[in-house]
Design an enzyme around this catalytic site. Structure first.
Site, short mmCIF file in Angstrom:
data_model
loop_
_atom_site.label_atom_id
_atom_site.label_comp_id
_atom_site.label_asym_id
_atom_site.label_seq_id
_atom_site.Cartn_x
_atom_site.Cartn_y
_atom_site.Cartn_z
N GLU A 76 0.62 3.21 -8.96
CA GLU A 76 1.07 1.75 -8.27
C GLU A 76 0.61 0.74 -9.01
O GLU A 76 -0.05 0.22 -9.09
CB GLU A 76 0.46 2.15 -6.84
CG GLU A 76 0.88 0.90 -5.87
CD GLU A 76 0.24 0.99 -4.69
OE1 GLU A 76 -0.33 2.09 -4.17
OE2 GLU A 76 -0.26 -0.22 -4.30
N ARG B 219 0.32 -8.25 -8.14
CA ARG B 219 -0.55 -9.23 -8.09
C ARG B 219 -0.71 -10.11 -9.38
O ARG B 219 -1.62 -11.13 -9.27
CB ARG B 219 -2.09 -8.56 -7.75
CG ARG B 219 -2.11 -8.29 -6.11
CD ARG B 219 -3.61 -7.34 -6.25
NE ARG B 219 -3.09 -6.28 -5.16
CZ ARG B 219 -4.17 -5.50 -4.78
NH1 ARG B 219 -5.44 -5.27 -5.18
NH2 ARG B 219 -3.77 -4.48 -4.05
N THR C 87 1.74 -3.82 -3.43
CA THR C 87 1.66 -5.36 -3.25
C THR C 87 2.97 -5.95 -3.20
O THR C 87 2.95 -7.11 -3.41
CB THR C 87 0.65 -6.12 -4.12
OG1 THR C 87 -0.59 -5.24 -4.34
CG2 THR C 87 -0.09 -7.37 -3.28
N LYS D 280 1.39 4.22 4.48
CA LYS D 280 0.10 4.09 3.73
C LYS D 280 -1.02 3.49 5.08
O LYS D 280 -0.35 3.05 6.09
CB LYS D 280 0.28 2.77 2.90
CG LYS D 280 -0.96 2.45 2.30
CD LYS D 280 -0.68 1.52 1.17
CE LYS D 280 -2.01 0.46 1.01
NZ LYS D 280 -1.59 -0.79 -0.15
#
Ligand code: 3PG
Length: 210
Positions: free
Chosen positions: A39, A43, A67, A127
């Protein structure tokens, strides 16, 4: 089906890359070590390019974007080759955009209300974030009881020390974590050390799930 692959791999490495040139050696370490998945978090400025490189160089690897906060980032991630989308919270716009594009999405949830919102949007996997500060496995066990069809990917605060317990609970599809892809080790190019951590993590999955 994407979620079967998550279940098989067991641990989703959460990657923060500062330099796209680290994408290929890190993907190699992940594939060789037995966790052929990443993943790649949006960021850093290197995220998009890193996804492109991993997806191109390792076509069998499960590469996704994390993110992801906006529909526009979903589009950029998918164009780069991301096969799944993860976000820290549940943004209905992001989730709907992913569903429209037929791309698997696992938004972060923590409360029953957020989980019900996910169910209402048609999701079967969420999640659980940030897992340890939000109550860890005990919290998941308690909250999973009423939502019989919902599966969880706890992420945040998980390590080689506590991942066994999480993986042993049947409502947990996979765990996310960064402990085997530590940013400092990546930035220093310590691929052998990373390979050891990835192998150790993959070994735990085998141990618990056979
Ligand atoms: C994150 O947001 O960085 C992920 O949830 C990973 O958390 P971790 O670094 O505690 O594994």
């Amino acid at each position: 089906m994407m979620f079967d692959e998550f279940e098989k791999i067991g641990i989703i490495p959460v990657v923060v890359l500062d330099k796209p040139e680290d994408a290929k050696p890190l993907a190699k370490v992940l594939c060789e070590g037995g966790l052929p998945c990443a993943e790649v978090t949006f960021r850093t400025a290197a995220a998009e390019e890193s996804i492109k490189i991993m997806a191109k160089e390792f076509p069998n690897m499960l590469v996704g974007a994390g993110t992801v906060l906006t529909p526009e980032q979903v589009d950029r991630a998918v164009t780069a080759g991301a096969k799944f989308i993860v976000s820290p919270g549940l943004n209905p716009k992001v989730v709907k955009h992913c569903l429209d594009k037929n791309i698997p999405v696992t938004p972060g949830t923590q409360t029953p209300s957020e989980m019900e919102q996910a169910l209402e949007l048609g999701l079967k996997v969420v999640k659980f974030f940030p897992a340890e500060p939000a109550g860890g496995l005990n919290m998941i066990k308690a909250v999973a009881a009423p939502y019989v069809d919902l599966k969880f990917i706890p992420t945040g605060g998980i390590s080689a020390k506590n991942v066994r317990d999480y993986l042993g609970f049947k409502k947990i599809l996979a765990c996310g974590g960064s402990w085997m892809v530590k940013k400092d080790l990546v930035n220093e190019g310590k691929w052998d050390e990373l390979l050891k951590l990835v192998k150790e993590a993959a070994e735990i999955v085998k141990e618990v799930r056979g």
